[in-house]
Design a protein around this motif. Structure first.
Motif, PDB file in Angstrom:
ATOM      1  N   LEU A  78       0.782  -1.369  -0.025  1.00 38.92           N
ATOM      2  CA  LEU A  78       0.008  -0.062  -0.020  1.00 38.92           C
ATOM      3  C   LEU A  78       0.883   1.068   0.033  1.00 38.92           C
ATOM      4  N   VAL A  79       1.859   1.137   0.746  1.00 38.38           N
ATOM      5  CA  VAL A  79       2.778   2.467   0.973  1.00 38.38           C
ATOM      6  C   VAL A  79       3.381   2.734  -0.313  1.00 38.38           C
ATOM      7  N   ASP A  80       3.991   1.804  -0.895  1.00 39.88           N
ATOM      8  CA  ASP A  80       4.497   1.938  -2.603  1.00 39.88           C
ATOM      9  C   ASP A  80       3.463   2.409  -3.537  1.00 39.88           C
ATOM     10  N   THR A  81       2.299   2.109  -3.763  1.00 41.00           N
ATOM     11  CA  THR A  81       1.226   2.914  -4.300  1.00 41.00           C
ATOM     12  C   THR A  81       1.015   4.239  -3.994  1.00 41.00           C
ATOM     13  N   LEU A  82       0.869   4.400  -2.544  1.00 41.65           N
ATOM     14  CA  LEU A  82       0.573   5.876  -2.129  1.00 41.65           C
ATOM     15  C   LEU A  82       1.920   6.740  -2.811  1.00 41.65           C
ATOM     16  N   ARG A  83       2.905   6.248  -2.421  1.00 38.78           N
ATOM     17  CA  ARG A  83       4.191   7.190  -2.764  1.00 38.78           C
ATOM     18  C   ARG A  83       4.293   7.222  -4.264  1.00 38.78           C
ATOM     19  N   ARG A  84       3.986   6.258  -5.191  1.00 39.99           N
ATOM     20  CA  ARG A  84       3.817   6.692  -6.429  1.00 39.99           C
ATOM     21  C   ARG A  84       2.749   7.661  -6.846  1.00 39.99           C
ATOM     22  N   HIS A  85       1.912   7.786  -5.832  1.00 48.68           N
ATOM     23  CA  HIS A  85       0.890   8.924  -6.176  1.00 48.68           C
ATOM     24  C   HIS A  85       1.131  10.220  -5.509  1.00 48.68           C
ATOM     25  N   ARG A  86       2.335  10.400  -5.027  1.00 44.26           N
ATOM     26  CA  ARG A  86       2.752  11.291  -4.289  1.00 44.26           C
ATOM     27  C   ARG A  86       2.349  11.694  -2.953  1.00 44.26           C
ATOM     28  N   ILE A  87       1.579  10.547  -2.240  1.00 43.60           N
ATOM     29  CA  ILE A  87       0.792  10.650  -0.947  1.00 43.60           C
ATOM     30  C   ILE A  87       1.992  10.349   0.115  1.00 43.60           C
ATOM     31  N   HIS A  88       2.066  11.311   1.099  1.00 44.66           N
ATOM     32  CA  HIS A  88       3.072  10.838   2.175  1.00 44.66           C
ATOM     33  C   HIS A  88       2.403   9.721   2.833  1.00 44.66           C
ATOM     34  N   ALA A  89       3.207   8.747   3.439  1.00 40.83           N
ATOM     35  CA  ALA A  89       2.779   7.795   4.231  1.00 40.83           C
ATOM     36  C   ALA A  89       3.830   7.314   5.253  1.00 40.83           C
ATOM     37  N   PHE A  90       3.076   6.894   6.378  1.00 39.60           N
ATOM     38  CA  PHE A  90       4.117   6.492   7.513  1.00 39.60           C
ATOM     39  C   PHE A  90       3.836   4.902   7.406  1.00 39.60           C
ATOM     40  N   GLY A  91       5.060   4.269   7.156  1.00 38.84           N
ATOM     41  CA  GLY A  91       4.987   2.653   7.051  1.00 38.84           C
ATOM     42  C   GLY A  91       6.002   2.222   5.830  1.00 38.84           C
ATOM     43  N   PRO A  92       6.522   1.200   5.889  1.00 42.00           N
ATOM     44  CA  PRO A  92       7.523   0.605   5.082  1.00 42.00           C
ATOM     45  C   PRO A  92       7.028   0.235   3.705  1.00 42.00           C
ATOM     46  N   THR A  93       7.684   0.263   2.568  1.00 44.74           N
ATOM     47  CA  THR A  93       7.471  -0.125   1.469  1.00 44.74           C
ATOM     48  C   THR A  93       7.286  -1.712   1.554  1.00 44.74           C
ATOM     49  N   ALA A  94       6.633  -2.415   0.614  1.00 46.69           N
ATOM     50  CA  ALA A  94       6.530  -3.988   0.479  1.00 46.69           C
ATOM     51  C   ALA A  94       7.927  -4.439   0.649  1.00 46.69           C
ATOM     52  N   ALA A  95       8.933  -3.820  -0.126  1.00 47.76           N
ATOM     53  CA  ALA A  95      10.269  -4.713   0.176  1.00 47.76           C
ATOM     54  C   ALA A  95      10.807  -4.422   1.600  1.00 47.76           C
ATOM     55  N   ALA A  96      10.603  -3.286   2.064  1.00 47.10           N
ATOM     56  CA  ALA A  96      11.156  -3.096   3.560  1.00 47.10           C
ATOM     57  C   ALA A  96      10.308  -4.002   4.426  1.00 47.10           C
ATOM     58  N   ALA A  97       9.097  -4.199   4.115  1.00 45.64           N
ATOM     59  CA  ALA A  97       8.066  -4.842   5.091  1.00 45.64           C
ATOM     60  C   ALA A  97       8.380  -6.343   5.016  1.00 45.64           C
ATOM     61  N   GLN A  98       9.510  -6.865   4.134  1.00 41.13           N
ATOM     62  CA  GLN A  98       9.885  -8.298   4.096  1.00 41.13           C
ATOM     63  C   GLN A  98      10.390  -8.426   5.567  1.00 41.13           C
ATOM     64  N   LEU A  99      11.072  -7.523   6.172  1.00 44.54           N
ATOM     65  CA  LEU A  99      11.434  -7.841   7.395  1.00 44.54           C
ATOM     66  C   LEU A  99      10.508  -8.505   8.502  1.00 44.54           C
ATOM     67  N   GLU A 100       9.230  -8.188   8.255  1.00 44.47           N
ATOM     68  CA  GLU A 100       8.225  -8.979   8.985  1.00 44.47           C
ATOM     69  C   GLU A 100       7.724 -10.080   8.065  1.00 44.47           C
ATOM     70  N   GLY A 101       7.369  -9.780   6.776  1.00 46.52           N
ATOM     71  CA  GLY A 101       6.836 -10.595   6.019  1.00 46.52           C
ATOM     72  C   GLY A 101       7.364 -11.918   5.661  1.00 46.52           C
ATOM     73  N   SER A 102       8.753 -12.098   5.760  1.00 45.02           N
ATOM     74  CA  SER A 102       9.489 -12.948   5.226  1.00 45.02           C
ATOM     75  C   SER A 102      10.582 -13.323   6.416  1.00 45.02           C
ATOM     76  N   LYS A 103      10.278 -14.673   7.224  1.00 45.06           N
ATOM     77  CA  LYS A 103      11.315 -14.885   8.298  1.00 45.06           C
ATOM     78  C   LYS A 103      12.722 -15.267   7.783  1.00 45.06           C
TER      79      LYS A 103
END
Ligand code: AMP
Ligand code: GLY
Length: 424
Positions: A78-103
């Protein structure tokens, strides 16, 4: 500024409650929210999985910041999409969220950067996993690689249990999450959570907490999402916190940035304080729930300033201030949780509970006409402050006792470790 918070649990109620106190806030929205959140924000029926609908809402309402509470929309990008539309977001991109999403991703990152964590091996098929188990010491820990809503970790005391866990995961009981399996060394020590704000390569501590994952008093019974928590965690001394920042969190932030996946948001490190120092058990890419409730209760600074600084890459400007107090939250759950919670029972007494000075965060409530009813497993978070954990505990339970909800239950011993330490 207009702000949109994504989520509808106790964590998001606490974030909205704190954001609503910001002088910089113009209008606060929350999707989907809950009846408690509706008292401090306008709740909107937006589906966070529909990223373009979120973008359209943000553009229509001139949203200056989106705060993403739960892990699923982060992992989904979701944050990747928001950023692409130049909307400020608090939270990591999908790539960075792998820290939680993939052990497996996190374990590999730790291994290649010398970040202390349990020794491990990663497997993609059942035969090699079973063969590896044959000569491993017990207990041993089996983890599904992906997000499994708290069901992806098995601590096996016997080889038969370990094999059953491996079979269960490769059989697809956890869906895609179990397509890869991490088998790791069992760590002993006390567990503690350390939160850090991370803006690319810069990281600063943002409070500590300890929670109670088991459903029953004395830390017994099945695992849950968390039955209560307190902050700060007295066991995480200043020295240990500095060491965990230096040896675990900061190298992680630098490694992610240099791999082209800079992390922005809150990094929640689950640590084991072992005889050899703090070791990483796991990362979450978001605030914990209920931990967020105690962090927000203690935070003195303006939350909007902090979240904006992270989203804008200006973390160096921020020095969070905390109340000189401990906070403790007791989770009240619907009977049946964590199995099948019974929904629909009426909850009364929230005003009476808050009259004690405590704050009642809604986690899983709903409306049935003008009655407030249980609509989830974990339903309320009763949060109180005190000069130490002992006092915060007494105040939280004083408020709990005023909640009139025969369909609910809670643990009676939240904070016992810290209380024991304080009375020693
Ligand atoms: P999780 O569902 O990933 O939060 O993990 C659930 C719990 O399993 C953690 O909070 C720890 O109590 C425990 N756990 C996970 N990994 C280990 C480990 N390597 N050694 C001991 N306990 C662990
Ligand atoms: N309370 C644990 C979590 O939020 O993951």
């Amino acid at each position: 500024m207009n702000v949109l918070v994504i989520g509808g649990g106790g964590r998001e109620h606490a974030l909205c409650w704190k954001l609503a106190q910001s002088p910089r806030l113009r209008k606060l929205y929350c999707a989907p929210g809950n009846p408690g959140i509706a008292e401090v924000a306008e709740v909107v029926a937006l589906d966070a999985a529909d990223h373009l609908a979120v973008v359209a809402f943000c553009e229509a309402q001139a949203i200056g910041l989106v705060v993403v509470g739960p892990e699923q929309p982060l992992v989904d990008g979701l944050v990747d999409t928001l950023r692409r539309h130049r909307i400020h977001a608090f939270g990591p991109t999908a790539a960075a969220a792998q820290l939680e999403g993939s052990k497996a991703f996190t374990k590999e990152l730790c291994q290649s950067h010398g970040i202390p964590t349990a020794a491990y091996e990663c497997f993609d098929d059942v035969d090699s996993a079973r063969a590896y188990l044959a000569d491993q010491p017990l207990p041993i820990v089996i983890k599904a690689d992906g997000l499994a809503a708290g069901k992806g970790v098995v601590i096996a005391e016997t080889r038969a249990q370990a094999e059953a866990a491996v079979d269960m995961m490769f059989d697809g009981a956890l869906g895609e999450a179990g397509a890869s399996v991490v088998i790791e060394e069992f760590l002993t020590g006390e567990e503690v959570s350390l939160f850090a704000l991370v803006d690319g390569a810069t990281a600063i501590p943002f409070g500590s907490a300890q929670d109670h994952k088991r459903v029953g008093d004395g830390d017994t019974g099945p695992n849950t999402g968390g039955m209560g928590a307190y902050s700060p965690a007295p066991v995480l001394t200043r020295e240990l916190q500095d060491r965990a920042m230096r040896e675990i969190v900061e190298p992680t932030a630098r490694a992610m940035a240099s791999a082209g996946m800079p992390f922005h948001g809150v990094l929640y490190a689950g640590l084991m304080l072992t005889e050899d120092g703090p070791k990483l058990i796991e990362y979450n890419a978001r605030f914990g729930d209920p931990e967020c409730q105690v962090l927000m209760a203690r935070l003195d600074s303006d939350l909007l300033d902090i979240l904006l600084a992270v989203a804008d890459g200006q973390l160096w400007e921020i020095k969070p201030r905390w109340k000189d107090a401990s906070a403790l939250v007791v989770v009240m759950a619907a009977k049946g949780y964590p199995g099948t919670p019974k929904k629909g029972s009426e909850i009364r007494g929230i005003d009476a509970a808050e009259a004690t000075g405590a704050t009642v965060f809604h986690a899983g409530t709903g409306r049935d006409g003008d009655r407030l009813v249980a609509a989830g497993g974990r339903v309320l978070g009763i949060t109180a402050l005190g000069k130490n954990v002992t006092e915060a505990q007494a105040r939280a339970y004083e408020a709990v006792n005023r909640i009139d909800w025969p369909g609910g239950f809670c643990r009676r011993d939240i904070g016992w470790r810290a209380v024991e330490r304080e009375t020693r």
